[in-house]
Each structure stands twice: as structure tokens, then as C-alpha cells.
Scaffold this active site. Structure first.
Site, PDB file in Angstrom:
ATOM      1  N   CYS A  13       3.912  18.511  -0.178  1.00  0.00           N
ATOM      2  CA  CYS A  13       4.505  17.549   0.523  1.00  0.00           C
ATOM      3  C   CYS A  13       5.641  16.598  -0.690  1.00  0.00           C
ATOM      4  CB  CYS A  13       3.422  16.460   1.069  1.00  0.00           C
ATOM      5  SG  CYS A  13       4.082  14.886   1.580  1.00  0.00           S
ATOM      6  N   CYS A  37       9.905  11.767   4.372  1.00  0.00           N
ATOM      7  CA  CYS A  37      10.139  11.974   5.632  1.00  0.00           C
ATOM      8  C   CYS A  37       9.815  10.918   6.519  1.00  0.00           C
ATOM      9  CB  CYS A  37       9.683  13.288   6.423  1.00  0.00           C
ATOM     10  SG  CYS A  37       9.706  14.647   5.216  1.00  0.00           S
ATOM     11  N   THR A  64       1.693   8.096   2.279  1.00  0.00           N
ATOM     12  CA  THR A  64       2.423   9.119   1.523  1.00  0.00           C
ATOM     13  C   THR A  64       3.497   8.602   0.636  1.00  0.00           C
ATOM     14  OG1 THR A  64       1.769  10.529   3.590  1.00  0.00           O
ATOM     15  CG2 THR A  64       3.710  11.265   2.022  1.00  0.00           C
ATOM     16  N   HIS A  70       8.727  12.653  13.706  1.00  0.00           N
ATOM     17  CA  HIS A  70       8.058  12.891  12.628  1.00  0.00           C
ATOM     18  C   HIS A  70       7.245  14.084  13.088  1.00  0.00           C
ATOM     19  CE1 HIS A  70       6.452  11.945   8.713  1.00  0.00           C
ATOM     20  NE2 HIS A  70       5.399  11.785   8.967  1.00  0.00           N
ATOM     21  N   GLU A  97      -3.908  17.214   5.967  1.00  0.00           N
ATOM     22  CA  GLU A  97      -2.792  16.296   6.286  1.00  0.00           C
ATOM     23  C   GLU A  97      -2.121  16.817   7.749  1.00  0.00           C
ATOM     24  OE1 GLU A  97       0.559  16.078   6.181  1.00  0.00           O
ATOM     25  OE2 GLU A  97       0.784  14.082   6.279  1.00  0.00           O
TER      26      GLU A  97
HETATM   27 FE1  SF4 Z   1       5.328  15.142   3.503  1.00  0.00          FE
HETATM   28 FE2  SF4 Z   1       5.192  14.538   6.245  1.00  0.00          FE
HETATM   29 FE3  SF4 Z   1       7.544  15.198   4.851  1.00  0.00          FE
HETATM   30 FE4  SF4 Z   1       5.860  16.950   5.534  1.00  0.00          FE
HETATM   31  S1  SF4 Z   1       6.795  15.683   7.122  1.00  0.00           S
HETATM   32  S2  SF4 Z   1       6.809  16.698   3.618  1.00  0.00           S
HETATM   33  S3  SF4 Z   1       3.836  16.150   5.099  1.00  0.00           S
HETATM   34  S4  SF4 Z   1       6.196  13.314   4.229  1.00  0.00           S
HETATM   35 FE    FE Z   2       2.245  12.847   6.750  1.00  0.00          FE
END
Ligand code: SF4
Ligand code: FE
Length: 502
Positions: A99, A103, A190, A291, A445
């Protein structure tokens, strides 16, 4: 401060911030130099380096400053922008195997952009202009901005205002002429310690009595009153043992921490919602729609795991067996299913009133729902192809021991084209991704990030339009249909509107 351009600039920008970070019951003096934290910083640094090596993919020209900035800070103004987010996410998953943490902030900016616009239109507020000024500042320095959404929630059956302890949801505890003060805690944050700023947002739909919880604001990560408590990950201390084999992926890792806010100040100019509780659900739904299709990142990570499974098959000397080839096909099929649904959600994107583009809700939920399951299936096959050594290999120190090391290298030999050490490295990578440090991101996750599986099923259930589909079936089956209900069934969901729009 200079604008951050490269991964190296970024890493240097994190130094000497005096953050209060706890790990193993102790304060961390400098997170940048901590062996357990550094791999997560390297993963974020890669987002800057990719913007240099592939600017079309990972950067854009800022509409606010006219300069090149990270795509993670960009508000989408076309379907192409949405699609390029997904392509960048897959590439970064491939480059890091984990990760890369940026995002949430990207999806927060996009959902806030359209929500504040519509809020202002109806409520006469001026959040949208303030958000644009904030974005401009973030663009000037090319900062990393995290999104702080998930409250700790306390008793899940109770609304925020009914909780015995008010701090179960981040809320306003004080006000002054200059701004508000908030307290509470956000869980599973995160990349929070690796960010420069964070946007605090509500975690769910709110009611009238939850007004003090309806707060959105920008906060620097080093603001007074914030404490970070670092989350443990499976096998995380392997990165503190000194070698680079046992850890499996020595360079990159993810990061989650609990963030505790104790009377943290948000100035008026950085407040983007204050009491407009009825817009919390709009923000949360738009955010989760972005997301849940951002999870195509896992298809990039899946590419690495498929590569590791293919490599270890070759090292084991079985790459030509038909069942091995078939298993690699199955892994690829599962992996592309994740990518296919995510990118389709972006391709079905549409313009909101603000001009910002929103992706498709149904397909983003389908993408994320696949992500709660398919990485487990892909991992099972990777472990199958790796064999028992995935879980029983001796340590790197044994491998380098003057006496037993020679024996281990002799007895762990496979296909003579490869050294025993190379075979061990790939096996450790499979271990890392399916039960070690990066299994945190790839598996658990994948279940809970952006909402646990049931959250997607609820959304899919809301949008599946059974009445419309029943009617389709009845017409073809020759059943008499009550045409007075035509109006109802002809009202297509947004999803079908977009499917059929030519
Ligand atoms: Fe990390 Fe979430 Fe981006 Fe995937 S979507 S890389 S789990 S921040
Ligand atoms: Fe996440």
C-alpha cells in the site's frame, strides 16, 4: 519550504517534525530513521519518483498553480482523469508490492470538491472557495495529504450523540472566534505519519443531534494535541533484524496508526463543514465510491504475487506442468476481474455540478467486493505453487552461517539455473505477501478498507433494481404485466442510465 519533487525531497521533508509517535510503548525520536517505519515511507516516496519517470501517468499540471504536481492531489475533471488514477494505482502496486498510502487523501479531495460546491449552493456557505485555497497551498508544495475518516465508533448500535463517551467520534469540543477545537480518535489511519496534512471528515451519515460531529477540516500532521500510536503488522520486527531476505520485501511496506486528537485547533479558513450534518452522507457516499474503485491498487500487488508464483514454479522445475500453467491462468483471471470492475467504474464516470467527475457507484462497490475475496484465492494458489517452504524456511542467519549455510544451500537447491538464495528470496516474498507484513494490505486491509464487505452488499442491494429486472423477465416469458407500474420500472438506476447512454 521548497516544493517537493523527488522521493528523496519527500523523505527529507518528513524529518525533524517533532511528531508524537508511540511504538512498542516508547516515543519514536525520528520516524524516518526507524527500521520498522522506513519501508512505509519508501512506498510513498515511490509516488514522487514515478511522477518523474512517468509524468503522464503520475502527475498533472495544477489548474491552480500551473505547475506539475502529483496526480494524488488532482481533482478529476474528465473520465480520463478517473481512469488515469486507476492506471497509476496499478503501476504503484506493481512497483511497491504494498500500500502506497495516498489514495484516501486523493479521494477525499475529489468527494469534498463536489460536496462543498453543492452545500454552498443550498446553504449559502463558502466552503468550496476555502477548499480551493487549501488545495492551492497543497499544490504549491506538492504535499502528501491524508484523509482521516474512520472513527473508533464505540458501541456500533448507538449514534454519535448517544455514546456514553462523546470522544468515540471526533467532535467539536470548543470554539473561538478564530476556529474550532476537536477531540476524539481515528483508527486504522493509512499513511498518517507519512503525510504532511490530513483532512478530518465524518465517518458516516449524521442526524440533527449529531451536529457537533459534522466537522470537516484541514490539519497539519504536526499540529499541537495529536498523538500517533503505531499499528503492528504481522512479522513487522523482521525489518529490525538487520538482513534483507527474511523480511521478503525489504524496501516497501504499508502503515496504519491510531490518531488521537486532544483539543486540536482548526482555523476558520480550513473548515469545510461545520454543523451541516445532512451533507455528511453525501460526502461519505461520494468518498466511498471513489475509494472502493481505488482498490485496483490490489491488482498491481496481485501482479507481483502472480510473478512470484510463476518464478518459484520455474525455480522448482515445474513450470511446464499443465496444472501449474492453469493455476497461473486462474490467478490472472481473478486479478483482472478486480482491475476490470474498478476501471469500468471510472469509465462510467460523470460530471457533477462542480465540474468534478464522479465514478460509478455500482461498479466501484462490485470492485471492492471482489477485493474482499479474490486476493485470498490468489494467495491460496501462490502458497500452493510455493510449496511447504513458504512456511518452514530456516532464517537468513542460518543461511549465512559458515557451517550450516553450506548445507542449507545444498539441500534447498531446485532448478540448477537458479541459486538456492534466489529461490529462498522468492519464497520469502510469497510469505511476505500472503501472511507477512504485506498480507496486512493485500488480505486483511482488502477485507475492511473502504468499508467491510457488508457495506458493499448494502450498496449493491440498493442499486440492483429488481423490479426493473423482474419486468424484463416477465415480458420475455409472456406474462401479463400491470402497465400502471411502468413508470416505476422505467426509472433506471444511475448505473443503467450510464450503461445505456450512447
Ligand atoms: Fe493503500 Fe488504499 Fe491506496 Fe490501496 S487504495 S494503495 S490500500 S491507500
Ligand atoms: Fe485503505
Amino acid at each position: 519550504m521548497q516544493k517537493i519533487q523527488s522521493g528523496e525531497d519527500y523523505i527529507n521533508s518528513l524529518r525533524d517534525r517533532g511528531l508524537i509517535v508511540y511504538l512498542f510503548g516508547e516515543k519514536v525520536l525520528e520516524p524516518v530513521d526507524h527500521d520498522m517505519i522506513r519501508p512505509s515511507i519508501n512506498a510513498v516516496a515511490q509516488t514522487y519518483d514515478l511522477a518523474i519517470s512517468n509524468p503522464e501517468l503520475a502527475s498533472v499540471i495544477s489548474p491552480f498553480t500551473g505547475e506539475r504536481i502529483s496526480r494524488f492531489l488532482h481533482v478529476c475533471t474528465s473520465v480520463e482523469d478517473l481512469v488515469n488514477q486507476n492506471k497509476m494505482q496499478r503501476k504503484l502496486g506493481q512497483l511497491t508490492g504494498t500500500c502506497f498510502q495516498r489514495c484516501v487523501g486523493m479521494d477525499a479531495f475529489n468527494s469534498l470538491y463536489s460536496t462543498t460546491y453543492e452545500m454552498d449552493e443550498e446553504c449559502g456557505t463558502n466552503y468550496h472557495e476555502k477548499l480551493k485555497l487549501f488545495l492551492t497551498e497543497m499544490h504549491k508544495f506538492n504535499f502528501v495529504v491524508g484523509g482521516a475518516m474512520t472513527d473508533v465508533k464505540g458501541d456500533r448500535s448507538l449514534a454519535p450523540h448517544l455514546q456514553e463517551d462523546k470522544d468515540m467520534f471526533v467532535h467539536i469540543v470548543n470554539r473561538s472566534e478564530k476556529g474550532v477545537y476537536v477531540s476524539g480518535a481515528k483508527a486504522h489511519q493509512t499513511g498518517c505519519i507519512n503525510s504532511h496534512w490530513m483532512i478530518i471528515m465524518p465517518t458516516m451519515r449524521l442526524g440533527e443531534k449529531d451536529k457537533e460531529y459534522a466537522i470537516i477540516g484541514g490539519v497539519p500532521v504536526d499540529a499541537k494535541g495529536i498523538t500517533y500510536i503505531y499499528g503492528r503488522q504481522s512479522c513487522d520486527t523482521r525489518s529490525m533484524e538487520g538482513g534483507d531476505i527474511d523480511v521478503g520485501n525489504a524496501k516497501y511496506g504499508g502503515q496504519e496508526a491510531m490518531v488521537i486528537f486532544d483539543n486540536v485547533f482548526i482555523p476558520n479558513e480550513l473548515i469545510f463543514m461545520d454543523g451541516e450534518y445532512n451533507y455528511a452522507s453525501m460526502l461519505v457516499e461520494r468518498f466511498t465510491t471513489y475509494h472502493r474503485r481505488s482498490y485496483v491498487c490490489k491488482s498491481g500487488v496481485g501482479d507481483v504475487l502472480i510473478g512470484a508464483a510463476a518464478a518459484v514454479s520455474e525455480m522448482n522445475g515445474v513450470e511446464n506442468a499443465s496444472h501449474i500453467k492453469d493455476k497461473l491462468v486462474e490467478m490472472s483471471h481473478l486479478n483482472e476481474t478486480i482491475y476490470g470492475t474498478g476501471i469500468a467504474s471510472s469509465y462510467q464516470g460523470f460530471k457533477t455540478k462542480s465540474g468534478c467527475f464522479q465514478c460509478d457507484d455500482m461498479l466501484s462497490n462490485v470492485c471492492k467486493h471482489h477485493v474482499t475475496k479474490l486476493p485470498f484465492q490468489i494467495s491460496q494458489i501462490a502458497q500452493d505453487l510455493g510449496g511447504g517452504n513458504v512456511s518452514t524456511l530456516p532464517s537468513e542467519k542460518d543461511l549465512n552461517h559458515p557451517e550450516i549455510g553450506v548445507l542449507l544451500k545444498k539441500y534447498l537447491k531446485g532448478n540448477k539455473k537458479y541459486s538456492s538464495e534466489d529461490r529462498i528470496r522468492v519464497l520469502r516474498l510469497i510469505e511476505n505477501m500472503t501472511m507477512g507484513r504485506n498480507a496486512v494490505g493485500y488480505l486483511t486491509e482488502s477485507v475492511h478498507g473502504a468499508g467491510s464487505p457488508q457495506a458493499q452488499r448494502i450498496q449493491i442491494g440498493r442499486m440492483m433494481q429488481l423490479e426493473y429486472k423482474k419486468r424484463l423477465a416477465k415480458v420475455l416469458a409472456g406474462i401479463n404485466i400491470d402497465s400502471s407500474k411502468d413508470e416505476l420500472v422505467n426509472e433506471l438506476s444511475d448505473y443503467f442510465e450510464r450503461v445505456f447512454k450512447v
